[in-house]
Motif scaffolding. Structure first.
Motif, mmCIF file in Angstrom:
data_model
loop_
_atom_site.group_PDB
_atom_site.id
_atom_site.type_symbol
_atom_site.label_atom_id
_atom_site.label_comp_id
_atom_site.label_asym_id
_atom_site.label_seq_id
_atom_site.Cartn_x
_atom_site.Cartn_y
_atom_site.Cartn_z
ATOM 1 N N ILE A 134 29.752 -53.849 28.145
ATOM 2 C CA ILE A 134 28.441 -54.418 27.798
ATOM 3 C C ILE A 134 28.625 -55.795 27.162
ATOM 4 O O ILE A 134 27.953 -56.770 27.521
ATOM 5 C CB ILE A 134 27.682 -53.477 26.844
ATOM 6 C CG1 ILE A 134 27.327 -52.169 27.553
ATOM 7 C CG2 ILE A 134 26.434 -54.149 26.291
ATOM 8 C CD1 ILE A 134 26.849 -51.083 26.612
ATOM 9 N N GLU B 285 25.796 -48.212 20.485
ATOM 10 C CA GLU B 285 25.612 -48.834 21.797
ATOM 11 C C GLU B 285 24.208 -49.412 21.952
ATOM 12 O O GLU B 285 24.019 -50.520 22.486
ATOM 13 C CB GLU B 285 25.886 -47.817 22.900
ATOM 14 C CG GLU B 285 25.758 -48.386 24.303
ATOM 15 C CD GLU B 285 26.069 -47.380 25.388
ATOM 16 O OE1 GLU B 285 25.521 -47.533 26.502
ATOM 17 O OE2 GLU B 285 26.860 -46.445 25.140
ATOM 18 N N ARG C 176 23.198 -53.446 22.420
ATOM 19 C CA ARG C 176 22.417 -53.950 23.562
ATOM 20 C C ARG C 176 21.218 -54.767 23.088
ATOM 21 O O ARG C 176 20.924 -55.849 23.636
ATOM 22 C CB ARG C 176 21.923 -52.775 24.420
ATOM 23 C CG ARG C 176 23.003 -52.094 25.255
ATOM 24 C CD ARG C 176 22.365 -51.021 26.124
ATOM 25 N NE ARG C 176 23.320 -50.257 26.890
ATOM 26 C CZ ARG C 176 23.792 -50.606 28.085
ATOM 27 N NH1 ARG C 176 23.391 -51.754 28.627
ATOM 28 N NH2 ARG C 176 24.651 -49.840 28.724
ATOM 29 N N ASP D 197 20.635 -58.707 23.772
ATOM 30 C CA ASP D 197 19.432 -59.114 24.510
ATOM 31 C C ASP D 197 18.646 -60.159 23.731
ATOM 32 O O ASP D 197 18.141 -61.141 24.299
ATOM 33 C CB ASP D 197 18.550 -57.898 24.797
ATOM 34 C CG ASP D 197 19.114 -57.006 25.896
ATOM 35 O OD1 ASP D 197 20.035 -57.448 26.609
ATOM 36 O OD2 ASP D 197 18.646 -55.857 26.023
#
Length: 462
Positions: free
Chosen positions: A157, A342, A346, A350
């Protein structure tokens, strides 16, 4: 007076009911074969790790007559029968070495779920029940494998975000997820093997125990790196009215050209710390010292706090736009070490993208969610018998519960091979095979560790 039990007595490292199983297998059983797999779970593939530690630390231990006597006394008093003659055979015939053979995929390998990861069989036909006896110990590879798996997926990621927004993705990636988990695990051993599992993917950690395990069992001189960092006590001990002096001391003590140091900055008021103390009173000192200040928010909702910190620092220190069109903070960075998992990673990445900032501006410290918020069912690990030799004839062994088809186990002497560009589990209906084209290796046999990989080699497989 109660005599304490021997901590190194590996006979006792099993489940109680295993001691009765030597009486339960069919007469004439001379061989058993068991395997470990991930039956599914959160991630579609696992990154196998930690077996070498288990084998090296425990299964190379020589069983002694004293251990057998100790185990018999405890287990029989505990209410279970004990295979005394069998264990004494290990001592007298095998010199205390366990007559087992373990095959496994190379550590660090990414393996799709529903495939064999390791197998175990006996090499003495008199002792087939040993294969099941050590299920408990071998099954514990679920823990480092699950930590390594989660860490690897998070790495991918972060990698994607860096490759999109940074000119320095390869340099930045190894230090983007820092292990803060040592205090949040259940034991020193969990910190060591779990922390090292993370380090097959990254090189940043505050878990010193992981470095010890790496050096002792994986040939790594220094497995990871850290930086000087403040905690709340080293800031608040100066008193609220001297907060700026605590920060100035961090610059004086740790900031040099090329150095990096982290300062928790929300002991009182994060906005004031960034906008006034770091952004005005100490700005010239931060820049002149030549080091990189890493500001650490430690409270509030993580995505919002990181967004606040990055934008405030950008307003005070300015940014440089890289070749990909994303802004990089000058002289400063941010690390978020509270509430990181996690999902929040993210969200933070973002937000950075939306606001036009490179992912290299932020690092993550992950504690309990990295090393402790996993269990055997995260990837649904199972260790099952799949084949036997009974009265000289091969027999497939499996379970197939009608109430839960997902728990059907495999049968056969299992191996992992590459077919058509993918890994698949192959099942033989005989013990007489040399496993052509196998992706697995014999890593342990008759009490000896056969393969000893270095951490550097394992990292290279990811």
């Amino acid at each position: 007076m109660t005599i304490p039990l021997n901590d190194r007595n590996i006979i006792l490292d099993t489940d109680s009911y295993k001691s009765s199983h030597f009486l339960q297998y069919p007469k004439g059983t001379t061989r058993l074969f068991s395997y470990l797999e991930s039956r599914g779970g959160k991630y579609p593939q696992t990154r196998f790790f930690g077996l070498q530690y288990i084998l090296d630390r425990y299964l190379t231990t020589r069983v002694t007559a004293d251990m057998v006597e100790e185990a018999r006394a405890l287990i029989e008093a505990h209410g279970e029968p004990f295979p005394f003659d069998g264990w004494m055979r290990v001592v007298n015939v095998h010199g205390g070495k366990l007559p087992l053979e373990v095959r496994a995929v190379p550590e660090g390998t990414l393996v799709p779920i529903h495939n064999v990861l390791l197998s175990c069989t006996n090499t003495d036909p008199e002792l087939p029940w040993l294969v099941g006896w050590f299920e408990t110990m071998l099954m514990r590879v679920w823990y480092p494998t699950t930590v390594a798996t989660q860490s690897w997926h998070i790495r991918e990621i972060i990698r994607a975000a860096l490759e999109k927004t940074s000119d320095r993705a390869a340099e930045e990636l190894p230090f983007k997820l820092h292990d803060f988990g040592s205090r949040g695990v259940s034991s020193r051993e969990s910190a060591g093997i779990g922390g090292l599992a993370h380090l097959i993917n990254f090189q940043g950690s505050d878990t010193l125990e992981a470095l010890r395990v790496a050096r002792n069992h994986y040939g790594a001189d220094i497995a990871a790196f850290s930086i000087p960092a403040a905690e709340h006590s080293t800031i608040t001990s100066w008193g609220k009215e001297h907060e700026v002096d605590a920060y100035r001391n961090m610059i004086t003590q740790f900031s040099r050209p090329g150095s990096i140091y982290a300062v928790v900055s929300d002991s009182y008021d994060l906005k004031n710390a960034i906008n006034t103390l770091w952004g005005e009173e100490l700005k010239a000192d931060v820049i002149a010292s030549g080091g990189t200040l890493v500001v650490r928010p430690d409270s509030g909702e993580p995505p919002a706090m990181v967004r606040l910190a990055v934008n405030a620092l950008a307003a005070k220190y300015g940014t440089t736009t890289n070749s990909r069109g994303y802004k990089v903070l000058n002289h400063v960075r941010v690390i978020q070490g509270d509430g990181i998992d996690e999902q929040t990673i993210r969200q933070i990445l973002d937000n950075l993208d939306v606001d036009g900032y490179s992912a290299e501006n932020v690092s993550f410290g992950m504690g309990g969610a990295l090393l402790q918020k996993v269990d055997r069912d995260t990837q649904r690990f199972a260790y099952k018998a799949s084949a036997g030799l009974i009265d000289g004839a091969y027999r497939g062994i499996y379970k197939d519960p009608v109430t839960d088809p997902g728990k059907r186990s495999k049968d056969g002497v299992l191996d992992l091979v590459q077919e058509g560009g993918r890994m698949v589990t192959k099942a033989y209906k005989t013990f007489d095979t040399d496993f052509p084209g196998s992706l697995m290796r014999t890593v342990y046999k008759d009490g000896e560790l056969i393969v000893r990989d270095t951490l550097e080699t394992i990292r290279g497989r990811g």
